[in-house]
Write a protein that holds these residues in place. Structure first.
Motif, short mmCIF file in Angstrom:
data_model
loop_
_atom_site.label_atom_id
_atom_site.label_comp_id
_atom_site.label_asym_id
_atom_site.label_seq_id
_atom_site.Cartn_x
_atom_site.Cartn_y
_atom_site.Cartn_z
N ASP A 77 -29.45 -29.51 11.59
CA ASP A 77 -29.26 -30.89 13.02
C ASP A 77 -30.12 -30.33 14.15
O ASP A 77 -30.73 -31.02 15.03
N LEU A 78 -30.65 -29.44 14.16
CA LEU A 78 -32.04 -29.21 15.14
C LEU A 78 -33.17 -29.93 15.22
O LEU A 78 -33.50 -31.00 16.48
N VAL A 79 -34.09 -30.02 14.06
CA VAL A 79 -34.59 -31.26 13.84
C VAL A 79 -33.91 -32.67 14.01
O VAL A 79 -34.46 -33.37 14.54
N ARG A 80 -32.55 -32.93 13.71
CA ARG A 80 -32.33 -34.27 13.73
C ARG A 80 -32.28 -34.15 15.35
O ARG A 80 -32.14 -35.22 15.82
N GLY A 81 -31.39 -33.48 16.01
CA GLY A 81 -31.84 -33.84 17.37
C GLY A 81 -33.42 -33.56 17.82
O GLY A 81 -33.07 -34.85 19.08
N LEU A 82 -33.94 -32.91 18.14
CA LEU A 82 -35.19 -32.70 18.32
C LEU A 82 -35.37 -34.70 18.10
O LEU A 82 -36.45 -35.64 18.45
N ILE A 83 -35.56 -35.04 16.81
CA ILE A 83 -35.98 -36.14 16.04
C ILE A 83 -35.30 -37.49 17.19
O ILE A 83 -36.52 -38.22 18.24
N ARG A 84 -33.53 -37.93 17.48
CA ARG A 84 -33.12 -38.10 18.47
C ARG A 84 -33.48 -38.33 19.37
O ARG A 84 -33.69 -39.73 20.45
N ASP A 85 -33.87 -37.12 19.46
CA ASP A 85 -34.52 -37.10 21.76
C ASP A 85 -36.13 -37.47 21.73
O ASP A 85 -36.44 -38.62 22.55
N THR A 86 -36.78 -37.72 20.22
CA THR A 86 -38.07 -38.21 20.67
C THR A 86 -37.83 -39.36 21.06
O THR A 86 -38.70 -40.23 21.57
N LEU A 87 -37.20 -40.42 19.95
CA LEU A 87 -36.91 -41.66 19.83
C LEU A 87 -36.55 -42.11 21.52
O LEU A 87 -36.85 -43.25 22.07
N ASP A 88 -35.20 -41.43 21.90
CA ASP A 88 -34.95 -41.58 23.14
C ASP A 88 -36.18 -41.88 24.04
O ASP A 88 -36.66 -42.79 25.28
N ALA A 89 -37.04 -40.04 23.88
CA ALA A 89 -38.03 -40.67 25.27
C ALA A 89 -39.31 -41.35 24.75
O ALA A 89 -39.65 -42.12 26.05
N LEU A 90 -38.81 -42.68 23.72
CA LEU A 90 -40.42 -43.61 23.14
C LEU A 90 -39.73 -44.59 24.17
O LEU A 90 -40.62 -45.51 24.56
N GLU A 91 -38.33 -44.82 24.08
CA GLU A 91 -37.70 -46.22 23.94
C GLU A 91 -37.34 -46.28 25.53
O GLU A 91 -37.81 -47.48 26.31
N SER A 92 -37.23 -45.36 26.12
CA SER A 92 -36.94 -44.90 27.99
C SER A 92 -38.55 -44.75 28.40
O SER A 92 -38.63 -45.01 29.71
N LYS A 93 -39.67 -44.74 27.48
CA LYS A 93 -41.07 -44.07 29.00
C LYS A 93 -41.04 -43.02 29.42
O LYS A 93 -41.39 -42.85 29.99
N MET A 123 -45.28 -35.27 24.76
CA MET A 123 -44.61 -33.90 23.92
C MET A 123 -44.03 -33.68 23.13
O MET A 123 -44.07 -33.12 21.99
N ARG A 124 -42.59 -34.98 22.93
CA ARG A 124 -41.64 -34.85 22.04
C ARG A 124 -42.71 -35.09 21.18
O ARG A 124 -42.34 -35.30 19.79
N VAL A 125 -42.98 -36.59 20.77
CA VAL A 125 -43.90 -36.68 19.81
C VAL A 125 -45.11 -35.49 19.10
O VAL A 125 -44.93 -35.65 17.24
N LEU A 126 -45.48 -34.50 20.06
CA LEU A 126 -46.20 -33.87 19.08
C LEU A 126 -45.61 -32.54 18.29
O LEU A 126 -45.38 -31.68 17.68
N GLU A 127 -44.63 -32.28 19.42
CA GLU A 127 -43.14 -31.35 18.52
C GLU A 127 -42.50 -31.58 18.23
O GLU A 127 -42.15 -31.07 16.87
N VAL A 128 -42.31 -32.86 17.56
CA VAL A 128 -41.13 -33.16 16.72
C VAL A 128 -41.89 -32.75 15.15
O VAL A 128 -41.14 -32.05 14.28
N LYS A 129 -42.75 -33.22 14.60
CA LYS A 129 -43.07 -33.00 13.57
C LYS A 129 -44.06 -31.34 13.26
O LYS A 129 -43.60 -30.76 12.20
N ALA A 130 -44.39 -30.62 14.45
CA ALA A 130 -43.79 -29.42 14.42
C ALA A 130 -43.02 -28.02 14.38
O ALA A 130 -42.69 -27.80 13.19
N ALA A 131 -41.78 -28.99 14.55
CA ALA A 131 -40.67 -28.59 14.42
C ALA A 131 -40.02 -27.89 13.27
O ALA A 131 -40.02 -27.52 12.30
N VAL A 132 -40.29 -29.53 12.18
CA VAL A 132 -40.21 -30.38 11.17
C VAL A 132 -40.93 -29.00 10.17
O VAL A 132 -40.71 -28.78 9.22
N GLY A 133 -41.81 -28.86 10.67
CA GLY A 133 -42.87 -27.85 9.80
C GLY A 133 -42.33 -26.45 9.46
O GLY A 133 -42.81 -25.95 8.84
N GLU A 134 -42.21 -26.08 10.27
CA GLU A 134 -41.36 -25.03 10.56
C GLU A 134 -39.90 -25.13 9.82
O GLU A 134 -39.28 -23.94 8.69
N LEU A 135 -39.42 -25.68 10.25
CA LEU A 135 -38.11 -25.24 9.70
C LEU A 135 -37.30 -26.16 8.04
O LEU A 135 -36.14 -25.48 7.41
#
Length: 371
Positions: free
Chosen positions: A279-295, A301-313
């Motif tokens: 669920d942490l990964v799901r939340g970060l993906i959603r927040d990354t999408l929110d960040a991209l859509e709202s510019k 930073m979220r674009v960089l973080e999201v795959k790094a996080a899933v790479g660990e989890l």
């Protein structure tokens, strides 16, 4: 018209074990998605597509990845390539993608620059008397290699300054070869293998964007799509492992005590960790999408973080699944060990987890990411 859910139930799930066991490219899955018009999810409506955005693509990739990691990754890379072609490619190919007749992918990583996918060392030389460009390259890995109808291809610029230029290279182009068949530990059906180009001729009109403008397209289009969609695929793998582990311990009983494995507090704690990390990964993906859509200011930073996080989890969650299910997890039919193997690829797919950590650290300290 079939829905994603019905295609998953009728085509993708029944073939997932075969795709993994024998390294079979999931052509049936892609054909079914194509016939349903779903390969054109990102294609504009004026070429016959669905006109959807990255969020809808991420949802679909997650759903497919939950059923079959290989199919999810092939779909992920198709959408990544299709997003570039939709923005810069010819109308006939855009229409073919929208109609589900054309599968594309990325061919960016190279043997000479490894995980630095944005810095090709391959060449593009003008052939003025023919009005063509000669491409020579040793691509290190490309999903759907030898299977895709086209490749979004990178090279050094022909004439302009800049780091790279992108091209649309058709899959049947003379001079392409695939010297090593894929036989990997996980994602065994994604046909990820090297591609060698020797004197491949393409028309100058095959250029995607401007000569020397490849880096900007990679950063503005390819990177956000790949980071989010790749993460969505691995989220699907995490979700599958979490569900299967919970189902296994709920139904498996210890006959001498009358308890199920789920009655053990340690087992429940492991399941809780799997659910929370997923669920942490799901939340970060959603927040990354929110960040991209709202510019939002922190979108990069979220674009960089999201795959790094899933790479660990993702590896952690699937390893917990193996632990929770014990010896049963080693059996192919349970499915946990497939998700365990599939999840391992996330750390080494470019940009690698370690490289992303470096980028994040540079961004935090005000350093340029690419120097």
């Amino acid at each position: 018209m079939h829905s994603v859910e019905s295609i998953i139930t009728e085509v993708i799930e029944p073939k997932a074990m075969e795709v993994d066991r024998y390294g079979v490219y999931p052509r049936a899955a892609m054909e079914a998605l194509g016939k349903a018009g779903l390969l054109g999810l990102l294609s504009a409506r004026d070429v016959g597509g669905r006109g959807e955005g990255l969020r809808a693509a991420a949802t679909m990739v997650e759903q497919v990845g939950t059923a079959c990691g290989s199919s999810g990754m092939v779909l992920c890379m198709h959408f990544c390539g299709a997003a570039v072609i939709e923005q810069h490619g010819p109308r006939d190919i855009r229409e073919a993608i929208a109609a589900g007749r054309h599968v594309t992918t990325l061919a960016l990583s190279e043997a000479g620059s490894r995980s630095h996918f944005w810095a090709p060392v391959s060449t593009a030389l003008a052939v003025p008397e023919e009005g063509t460009v000669r491409l020579d390259a040793e691509k290190s890995w490309a999903t759907s290699a030898g299977q895709a109808d086209s490749y979004v291809w990178s090279s050094k610029p022909v004439e302009a300054k800049g780091m790279s230029t992108l091209w649309l290279v058709l899959g049947n182009a003379h001079g392409l070869s695939f010297p090593v068949a894929f036989d990997g530990m996980g994602l065994r059906g994604n046909s990820s293998s090297p591609i060698v180009a020797r004197d491949v001729r393409v028309p100058r009109s095959a250029m995607l964007g401007k000569d020397g403008g490849g880096f900007d397209i990679m950063m503005g289009n390819v990177l956000p799509h790949f980071q989010v969609l790749g993460s969505a695929c691995y989220l699907g793998i995490m979700e599958a492992a979490t569900r299967k582990a919970a189902a296994h311990v709920t139904k498996t009983r210890l006959l001498h005590t009358g308890q199920s494995l789920a009655d053990l507090a340690t087992i429940r704690a492991y399941l809780a960790r799997m659910r929370m990390k997923t669920d942490l990964v799901r939340g970060l993906i959603r927040d990354t999408l929110d960040a991209l859509e709202s510019k939002r200011e922190d979108a990069q930073m979220r674009v960089l973080e999201v795959k790094a996080a899933v790479g660990e989890l993702a590896p952690e969650v699937t390893e917990l699944g193996m632990r929770v299910c014990g010896g049963a997890a080693y059996r192919k039919e349970v499915g946990i060990e497939r998700h365990f193997r599939d999840a391992r690829a996330v750390t080494v797919m470019s940009p690698t987890t370690d490289l992303l950590y470096d980028f994040i650290g540079k961004a935090m300290t005000g350093m340029p990411l690419f120097d």
